[in-house]
Design a protein around this motif. Structure first.
Motif, mmCIF file in Angstrom:
data_model
loop_
_atom_site.group_PDB
_atom_site.id
_atom_site.type_symbol
_atom_site.label_atom_id
_atom_site.label_comp_id
_atom_site.label_asym_id
_atom_site.label_seq_id
_atom_site.Cartn_x
_atom_site.Cartn_y
_atom_site.Cartn_z
ATOM 1 N N UNK A 157 0.644 -0.997 0.147
ATOM 2 C CA UNK A 157 0.236 0.138 -0.012
ATOM 3 C C UNK A 157 1.131 1.317 -0.209
ATOM 4 N N UNK A 158 1.767 1.753 -1.333
ATOM 5 C CA UNK A 158 2.326 2.335 -1.451
ATOM 6 C C UNK A 158 2.195 3.592 -2.128
ATOM 7 N N UNK A 159 2.037 4.846 -2.366
ATOM 8 C CA UNK A 159 1.786 5.243 -2.915
ATOM 9 C C UNK A 159 2.153 6.670 -3.135
ATOM 10 N N UNK A 160 2.803 8.047 -4.704
ATOM 11 C CA UNK A 160 3.100 8.853 -4.189
ATOM 12 C C UNK A 160 2.080 9.833 -4.026
ATOM 13 N N UNK A 161 2.189 10.815 -3.022
ATOM 14 C CA UNK A 161 1.317 12.271 -3.387
ATOM 15 C C UNK A 161 1.421 13.127 -3.526
ATOM 16 N N UNK A 162 2.913 13.947 -3.370
ATOM 17 C CA UNK A 162 2.912 15.163 -4.044
ATOM 18 C C UNK A 162 4.158 15.590 -4.863
ATOM 19 N N UNK A 196 5.270 19.929 -1.297
ATOM 20 C CA UNK A 196 6.933 18.911 -1.166
ATOM 21 C C UNK A 196 6.390 17.124 -1.705
ATOM 22 N N UNK A 197 7.343 16.698 -1.549
ATOM 23 C CA UNK A 197 8.062 15.693 -1.940
ATOM 24 C C UNK A 197 7.299 14.395 -0.755
ATOM 25 N N UNK A 198 5.827 14.265 -1.017
ATOM 26 C CA UNK A 198 4.995 13.161 -0.517
ATOM 27 C C UNK A 198 4.929 12.186 -0.964
ATOM 28 N N UNK A 199 4.954 11.089 0.465
ATOM 29 C CA UNK A 199 4.350 9.443 -0.077
ATOM 30 C C UNK A 199 3.147 9.003 0.764
ATOM 31 N N UNK A 200 2.660 8.246 -0.038
ATOM 32 C CA UNK A 200 1.636 7.665 0.933
ATOM 33 C C UNK A 200 1.842 5.854 1.798
ATOM 34 N N UNK A 201 1.755 5.464 3.306
ATOM 35 C CA UNK A 201 1.919 4.027 3.058
ATOM 36 C C UNK A 201 0.548 3.610 3.452
ATOM 37 N N UNK A 202 -0.330 2.081 4.202
ATOM 38 C CA UNK A 202 -0.741 2.006 5.327
ATOM 39 C C UNK A 202 -0.336 0.469 5.796
ATOM 40 N N UNK A 203 -0.359 0.863 7.527
ATOM 41 C CA UNK A 203 -0.581 0.172 7.941
ATOM 42 C C UNK A 203 -2.103 -0.613 8.511
ATOM 43 N N UNK A 204 -2.201 -2.003 9.141
ATOM 44 C CA UNK A 204 -3.452 -1.876 9.937
ATOM 45 C C UNK A 204 -3.318 -1.825 11.534
ATOM 46 N N UNK A 205 -4.486 -0.997 12.238
ATOM 47 C CA UNK A 205 -4.176 -0.628 13.451
ATOM 48 C C UNK A 205 -4.023 -1.789 14.146
ATOM 49 N N UNK A 206 -4.239 -3.014 13.839
ATOM 50 C CA UNK A 206 -4.015 -4.592 15.075
ATOM 51 C C UNK A 206 -2.818 -4.713 14.823
#
Length: 168
Positions: A48-53, A56-66
């Motif tokens: 779950x990785x992606x560029x955002x901007x 400024x240079x921004x990326x995102x990724x996600x992590x399960x709450x548990x």
């Protein structure tokens, strides 16, 4: 600005069906690495990785709450996103495992802030842990990229529940 749309209509599918539909989207594979307060290293596989901007240079990724690693990634100031190359399927599996020492047998160097950069990755991004957004059963991490490098090579791809080596 964080906005929410009106409530979605009632779903007519279950979580398993949704996961299978999502698996039809091919993604790259990353290993996110950081350092614990006691100096030990922590890493996990994420697709779950992606560029955002760009500015400024921004990326995102996600992590399960548990995830057991949630407190560490939420609290640390920095992490490194390592984009895996086609030959690194074994790393994706190792960092997705329940193994105690996921860094066993892994070659890496350290970023300027002391976080692991995996040898052979096709790219890596050293990020300041800029913001986090809880959504559903995950937290979306937005990282501001402070440094990055790349070596053009075929990526490791994840599709239909399998790692796929692409052609160069």
């Amino acid at each position: 600005m964080h906005t929410r749309a009106p409530r979605a209509e009632k779903r007519e599918f279950d979580t398993r069906h949704f996961r299978q539909a999502l698996s039809q989207f091919a993604t790259g594979v990353t290993v996110i690495t950081t350092r614990l307060a006691d100096g030990q290293f922590l890493g996990l596989t994420a697709s779950s990785f992606n560029s955002v901007s760009l500015d400024p240079p921004l990326i995102l990724w996600s992590l399960g709450n548990a995830a057991n690693s949630m407190p560490v990634f939420s609290g640390n100031s920095h992490y490194v996103v390592n984009i895996l190359s086609a030959e690194q399927g074994w790393l994706a599996e190792q960092f997705a495992s329940k193994k105690t020492d996921r860094f066993e047998g892994v070659e890496f160097s350290l970023s300027r802030t002391g976080h692991p950069i995996l040898k052979g990755s096709s790219a890596w991004f050293e990020c300041h842990n800029r913001s986090r957004y809880p959504e559903g059963d995950h937290v979306i991490f937005v990282g501001e990229v402070e440094h990055c490098e790349f070596t053009p090579q075929a990526p490791l791809v994840y599709h239909s529940g399998q790692f796929i080596q692409t052609l160069p």
